[in-house]
Design a protein around this motif. Structure first.
Motif, mmCIF file in Angstrom:
data_model
loop_
_atom_site.group_PDB
_atom_site.id
_atom_site.type_symbol
_atom_site.label_atom_id
_atom_site.label_comp_id
_atom_site.label_asym_id
_atom_site.label_seq_id
_atom_site.Cartn_x
_atom_site.Cartn_y
_atom_site.Cartn_z
ATOM 1 N N ALA A 130 14.771 17.333 33.075
ATOM 2 C CA ALA A 130 15.654 18.305 33.733
ATOM 3 C C ALA A 130 16.747 18.715 32.756
ATOM 4 O O ALA A 130 17.084 17.967 31.837
ATOM 5 C CB ALA A 130 16.279 17.662 34.972
ATOM 6 N N VAL A 131 17.282 19.908 32.963
ATOM 7 C CA VAL A 131 18.478 20.354 32.227
ATOM 8 C C VAL A 131 19.495 20.782 33.270
ATOM 9 O O VAL A 131 19.164 21.551 34.189
ATOM 10 C CB VAL A 131 18.163 21.533 31.273
ATOM 11 N N LEU A 132 20.704 20.271 33.157
ATOM 12 C CA LEU A 132 21.791 20.675 34.080
ATOM 13 C C LEU A 132 22.968 21.195 33.272
ATOM 14 O O LEU A 132 23.444 20.501 32.358
ATOM 15 C CB LEU A 132 22.281 19.492 34.925
ATOM 16 N N LEU A 133 23.420 22.385 33.592
ATOM 17 C CA LEU A 133 24.638 22.908 32.972
ATOM 18 C C LEU A 133 25.805 22.572 33.895
ATOM 19 O O LEU A 133 25.882 23.085 35.019
ATOM 20 C CB LEU A 133 24.542 24.428 32.783
ATOM 21 N N PRO A 134 26.695 21.699 33.443
ATOM 22 C CA PRO A 134 27.740 21.210 34.353
ATOM 23 C C PRO A 134 28.725 22.286 34.806
ATOM 24 O O PRO A 134 29.414 22.085 35.807
ATOM 25 C CB PRO A 134 28.473 20.147 33.519
ATOM 26 N N ASP A 135 28.768 23.425 34.098
ATOM 27 C CA ASP A 135 29.715 24.446 34.578
ATOM 28 C C ASP A 135 29.153 25.244 35.756
ATOM 29 O O ASP A 135 29.883 26.003 36.391
ATOM 30 C CB ASP A 135 30.272 25.352 33.459
ATOM 31 N N ASP A 136 27.881 25.070 36.064
ATOM 32 C CA ASP A 136 27.359 25.584 37.332
ATOM 33 C C ASP A 136 27.483 24.456 38.352
ATOM 34 O O ASP A 136 26.759 23.458 38.266
ATOM 35 C CB ASP A 136 25.883 25.982 37.208
ATOM 36 N N VAL A 137 28.380 24.604 39.296
ATOM 37 C CA VAL A 137 28.554 23.576 40.331
ATOM 38 C C VAL A 137 27.949 24.135 41.618
ATOM 39 O O VAL A 137 28.222 25.275 41.990
ATOM 40 C CB VAL A 137 30.050 23.243 40.532
ATOM 41 N N ILE A 138 27.107 23.335 42.253
ATOM 42 C CA ILE A 138 26.394 23.834 43.434
ATOM 43 C C ILE A 138 26.741 22.989 44.655
ATOM 44 O O ILE A 138 26.527 21.775 44.650
ATOM 45 C CB ILE A 138 24.869 23.819 43.183
ATOM 46 N N ALA A 139 27.305 23.659 45.658
ATOM 47 C CA ALA A 139 27.588 22.979 46.926
ATOM 48 C C ALA A 139 26.338 23.118 47.789
ATOM 49 O O ALA A 139 25.904 24.245 48.055
ATOM 50 C CB ALA A 139 28.789 23.622 47.605
ATOM 51 N N ALA A 140 25.756 22.002 48.179
ATOM 52 C CA ALA A 140 24.517 22.064 48.961
ATOM 53 C C ALA A 140 24.387 20.809 49.794
ATOM 54 O O ALA A 140 24.812 19.742 49.376
ATOM 55 C CB ALA A 140 23.312 22.184 48.036
ATOM 56 N N GLU A 141 23.779 20.965 50.954
ATOM 57 C CA GLU A 141 23.564 19.792 51.810
ATOM 58 C C GLU A 141 22.668 18.790 51.084
ATOM 59 O O GLU A 141 23.006 17.624 50.965
ATOM 60 C CB GLU A 141 22.898 20.251 53.108
ATOM 61 N N LYS A 142 21.534 19.282 50.598
ATOM 62 C CA LYS A 142 20.699 18.452 49.725
ATOM 63 C C LYS A 142 20.926 18.955 48.297
ATOM 64 O O LYS A 142 20.758 20.162 48.044
ATOM 65 C CB LYS A 142 19.227 18.610 50.108
ATOM 66 N N PRO A 143 21.323 18.077 47.378
ATOM 67 C CA PRO A 143 21.654 18.566 46.033
ATOM 68 C C PRO A 143 20.528 19.396 45.406
ATOM 69 O O PRO A 143 19.348 19.093 45.608
ATOM 70 C CB PRO A 143 21.897 17.266 45.252
ATOM 71 N N CYS A 144 20.931 20.442 44.684
ATOM 72 C CA CYS A 144 19.970 21.433 44.180
ATOM 73 C C CYS A 144 18.843 20.787 43.378
ATOM 74 O O CYS A 144 17.669 21.075 43.602
ATOM 75 C CB CYS A 144 20.716 22.467 43.336
ATOM 76 N N LEU A 145 19.177 19.909 42.434
ATOM 77 C CA LEU A 145 18.111 19.345 41.593
ATOM 78 C C LEU A 145 17.140 18.509 42.422
ATOM 79 O O LEU A 145 15.949 18.491 42.155
ATOM 80 C CB LEU A 145 18.695 18.514 40.436
ATOM 81 N N GLN A 146 17.661 17.858 43.443
ATOM 82 C CA GLN A 146 16.778 17.073 44.323
ATOM 83 C C GLN A 146 15.779 17.999 45.032
ATOM 84 O O GLN A 146 14.589 17.708 45.125
ATOM 85 C CB GLN A 146 17.621 16.298 45.336
ATOM 86 N N GLN A 147 16.285 19.150 45.524
ATOM 87 C CA GLN A 147 15.391 20.134 46.145
ATOM 88 C C GLN A 147 14.285 20.527 45.167
ATOM 89 O O GLN A 147 13.111 20.613 45.520
ATOM 90 C CB GLN A 147 16.157 21.404 46.524
ATOM 91 N N MET A 148 14.704 20.756 43.903
ATOM 92 C CA MET A 148 13.732 21.217 42.904
ATOM 93 C C MET A 148 12.710 20.125 42.580
ATOM 94 O O MET A 148 11.510 20.384 42.503
ATOM 95 C CB MET A 148 14.460 21.639 41.618
ATOM 96 N N VAL A 149 13.211 18.895 42.381
ATOM 97 C CA VAL A 149 12.323 17.789 42.010
ATOM 98 C C VAL A 149 11.270 17.570 43.098
ATOM 99 O O VAL A 149 10.088 17.373 42.806
ATOM 100 C CB VAL A 149 13.151 16.503 41.743
ATOM 101 N N GLU A 150 11.693 17.672 44.358
ATOM 102 C CA GLU A 150 10.736 17.450 45.453
ATOM 103 C C GLU A 150 9.595 18.468 45.403
ATOM 104 O O GLU A 150 8.447 18.144 45.677
ATOM 105 C CB GLU A 150 11.461 17.514 46.801
ATOM 106 N N THR A 151 9.930 19.706 45.053
ATOM 107 C CA THR A 151 8.886 20.733 44.942
ATOM 108 C C THR A 151 8.089 20.546 43.649
ATOM 109 O O THR A 151 6.857 20.659 43.632
ATOM 110 C CB THR A 151 9.518 22.138 44.989
#
Ligand code: UTP
Length: 298
Positions: A130-151
């Motif tokens: 995975a690559v995460l850019l820390p300056d993109d902060v995402i407010a989400a009930e289920k964290p964004c990367l978790q949503q992606m990993v599941e798919t």
């Protein structure tokens, strides 16, 4: 174990952060604070929630505050223990990283995001990452990367987080050329970095979360300079399409804040401040008061 397990994440944090000068003259952008936690903490928490166990930071000169942040703080800890401040000791625990879980590699010159990711190639090895850019902060009930990993565990290939933007804003992003729109997931037939409004192939823009196949690192070996003279990660992902490997856009559920820009950082501060139960009432009262004052002055 699923076929497409992702356990490593790369955090490119070697940029100069010029939009936040003079602050970033001596403070890494990723250490700047959203409410009471530095940006990097939000990214690390999101990665952990997605099952990441190895954290690779691509850093540069002047970023030692970042390395210290994930180290033990014996003097503060001793002081808090002596005063029996259990709640604050608990807060500090979130910054603990298991020994060996975090690795740092240097990008000597800020040659672009693609180059920064390429600098991590030996630590990533031959597995999806995975690559995460820390300056993109995402407010989400289920964290964004978790949503992606599941798919991703079902699809494999390469996956980028995508969100709808207006044509006028497209020129600030990498934009997807869509082959097949399946709703949450789109398959991609091309990607354009920072297109002019009239040349944007869609309104789906890439934001700072990716799950990539290690072949992207081979593509980066070829090191073409792209838009703005930088080595673009988007170009290396687009090369995957040319090679016949799947690339997906993922419409995540959540609100993304561009904390690499001043306006985005301020918006995130308001949103995250209002979302905090210990601050919401006082902060909301203050905001209402400010807006009323502004209206009265008009
Ligand atoms: P930005 O495009 O926001 O650049 O990088 P920047 O240098 O951080 O900030 P400005 O534009 O000068 O204000 C997006 C991400 O890519 C990383 C940055 O650290 C940030 O997380 N990056 C960018 C690198 O690690 N190396 C680079 O050469 C460029």
């Amino acid at each position: 174990m699923t076929k497409y397990k992702v356990t490593k994440a790369v955090f490119p944090v070697a940029g100069l952060g010029t939009r936040f000068l003079p602050a970033t003259k001596s403070i890494p952008k990723e250490i700047m604070t959203l409410v009471d936690r530095p940006l990097i903490q939000y990214a690390i928490d999101e990665a952990r929630a997605a099952g990441i166990t190895e954290f690779i930071f691509v850093t540069s000169r002047g970023k030692s505050a970042l390395e210290d942040y994930f180290d033990h703080a014996p003097i503060i800890e001793a002081e808090l223990k002596a005063k029996n401040k259990k709640d604050l000791l608990e807060v500090l625990k979130a910054t603990d990283m298991e020994s060996g879980a975090i690795a740092y590699v240097r990008q000597q010159k800020a040659l672009g995001l693609g180059h920064a990711v390429w600098c991590a190639r030996r630590l990533v090895g031959d597995e999806p990452f995975a690559v995460l850019l820390p300056d993109d902060v995402i407010a989400a009930e289920k964290p964004c990367l978790q949503q992606m990993v599941e798919t991703y565990e079902e699809t494999g290939g390469n996956m980028v987080a995508a969100m709808e933007v207006s044509p006028a804003k497209a020129s600030s992003y990498g934009v997807l050329d869509i082959k097949d729109d399946m709703g949450t997931l789109v398959s991609v037939k091309g990607m354009v970095e920072k297109p002019k409004a009239e040349e944007a192939p869609s309104n789906l823009a890439v934001i700072g979360r990716y799950i990539l196949s290690p072949t992207v690192l081979d593509n980066l070996n070829r090191m073409k300079q792209g838009a703005g003279g930088e080595i673009q990660l988007t170009d290396a992902i687009a090369d995957e399409i040319t090679a016949g490997n799947p690339v997906y856009g993922f419409r995540f559920r959540g609100q993304r804040y561009d904390c690499g820009s001043k306006a985005g950082f301020l918006q995130a501060t308001v949103a995250f401040g209002l979302a905090r139960s210990d601050l919401a009432e006082e902060f909301s009262d203050y905001l209402h008061h400010m807006i009323a004052q502004q209206k009265a002055a008009q």
